[in-house]
Scaffold this motif. Structure first.
Motif, mmCIF file in Angstrom:
data_model
loop_
_atom_site.group_PDB
_atom_site.id
_atom_site.type_symbol
_atom_site.label_atom_id
_atom_site.label_comp_id
_atom_site.label_asym_id
_atom_site.label_seq_id
_atom_site.Cartn_x
_atom_site.Cartn_y
_atom_site.Cartn_z
ATOM 1 N N LEU A 82 -11.809 -1.598 -9.723
ATOM 2 C CA LEU A 82 -11.259 -1.118 -8.456
ATOM 3 C C LEU A 82 -11.052 0.398 -8.490
ATOM 4 O O LEU A 82 -11.307 1.090 -7.500
ATOM 5 C CB LEU A 82 -9.943 -1.825 -8.134
ATOM 6 N N LEU A 83 -10.596 0.920 -9.618
ATOM 7 C CA LEU A 83 -10.421 2.373 -9.750
ATOM 8 C C LEU A 83 -11.761 3.092 -9.661
ATOM 9 O O LEU A 83 -11.863 4.152 -9.031
ATOM 10 C CB LEU A 83 -9.725 2.714 -11.061
ATOM 11 N N PHE B 65 -3.152 -3.456 -6.683
ATOM 12 C CA PHE B 65 -3.950 -2.235 -6.653
ATOM 13 C C PHE B 65 -3.556 -1.369 -5.457
ATOM 14 O O PHE B 65 -3.358 -0.164 -5.592
ATOM 15 C CB PHE B 65 -5.439 -2.598 -6.583
ATOM 16 N N GLY B 66 -3.436 -1.977 -4.304
ATOM 17 C CA GLY B 66 -3.054 -1.230 -3.115
ATOM 18 C C GLY B 66 -1.688 -0.580 -3.263
ATOM 19 O O GLY B 66 -1.498 0.581 -2.904
ATOM 20 N N LYS B 67 -0.744 -1.308 -3.811
ATOM 21 C CA LYS B 67 0.614 -0.783 -3.983
ATOM 22 C C LYS B 67 0.631 0.395 -4.951
ATOM 23 O O LYS B 67 1.332 1.378 -4.728
ATOM 24 C CB LYS B 67 1.528 -1.892 -4.491
ATOM 25 N N GLN B 68 -0.153 0.293 -6.022
ATOM 26 C CA GLN B 68 -0.156 1.351 -7.035
ATOM 27 C C GLN B 68 -0.972 2.568 -6.615
ATOM 28 O O GLN B 68 -0.603 3.693 -6.930
ATOM 29 C CB GLN B 68 -0.712 0.816 -8.357
ATOM 30 N N TYR C 220 -2.289 3.430 -3.298
ATOM 31 C CA TYR C 220 -2.286 3.923 -1.915
ATOM 32 C C TYR C 220 -0.887 3.896 -1.321
ATOM 33 O O TYR C 220 -0.075 3.038 -1.676
ATOM 34 C CB TYR C 220 -3.213 3.066 -1.042
ATOM 35 N N ALA C 221 -0.638 4.806 -0.382
ATOM 36 C CA ALA C 221 0.646 4.828 0.320
ATOM 37 C C ALA C 221 0.725 3.675 1.319
ATOM 38 O O ALA C 221 1.798 3.112 1.546
ATOM 39 C CB ALA C 221 0.828 6.166 1.036
ATOM 40 N N GLN C 222 -0.415 3.311 1.927
ATOM 41 C CA GLN C 222 -0.463 2.226 2.906
ATOM 42 C C GLN C 222 -1.717 1.398 2.665
ATOM 43 O O GLN C 222 -2.760 1.929 2.296
ATOM 44 C CB GLN C 222 -0.503 2.766 4.333
#
Length: 65
Positions: free
Chosen positions: A13-14, A42-45, A47-49
């Motif tokens: 994903l990274l 992944f989204g929480k770590q 991205y802001a949203q």
């Protein structure tokens, strides 16, 4: 989710995130293997949203895909 599997998938994903011309991501796979958990973590770590769309429970989008 197992440690190695988690690290491998998170690294994938990274890699996707850092691509200059990346395309939208669609996560597919067998039931109950951790797709939703991984995507949300992944989204929480990273991205802001984030936005989460479940194509199975959304009748309009289910017809598209």
């Amino acid at each position: 989710m197992g440690g190695n599997m988690y690290r491998n998938e998170f690294e994938d994903l990274l890699t996707w995130k850092t691509k200059k011309n990346r395309k939208p991501m669609i996560i597919r796979g067998a039931r109950q293997v951790g797709k939703t958990w991984l995507m949300k973590a992944f989204g929480k770590q990273e991205y802001a949203q984030t936005a989460y769309v479940n194509f199975e429970s959304n009748k309009l989008l289910k017809g598209v895909f």
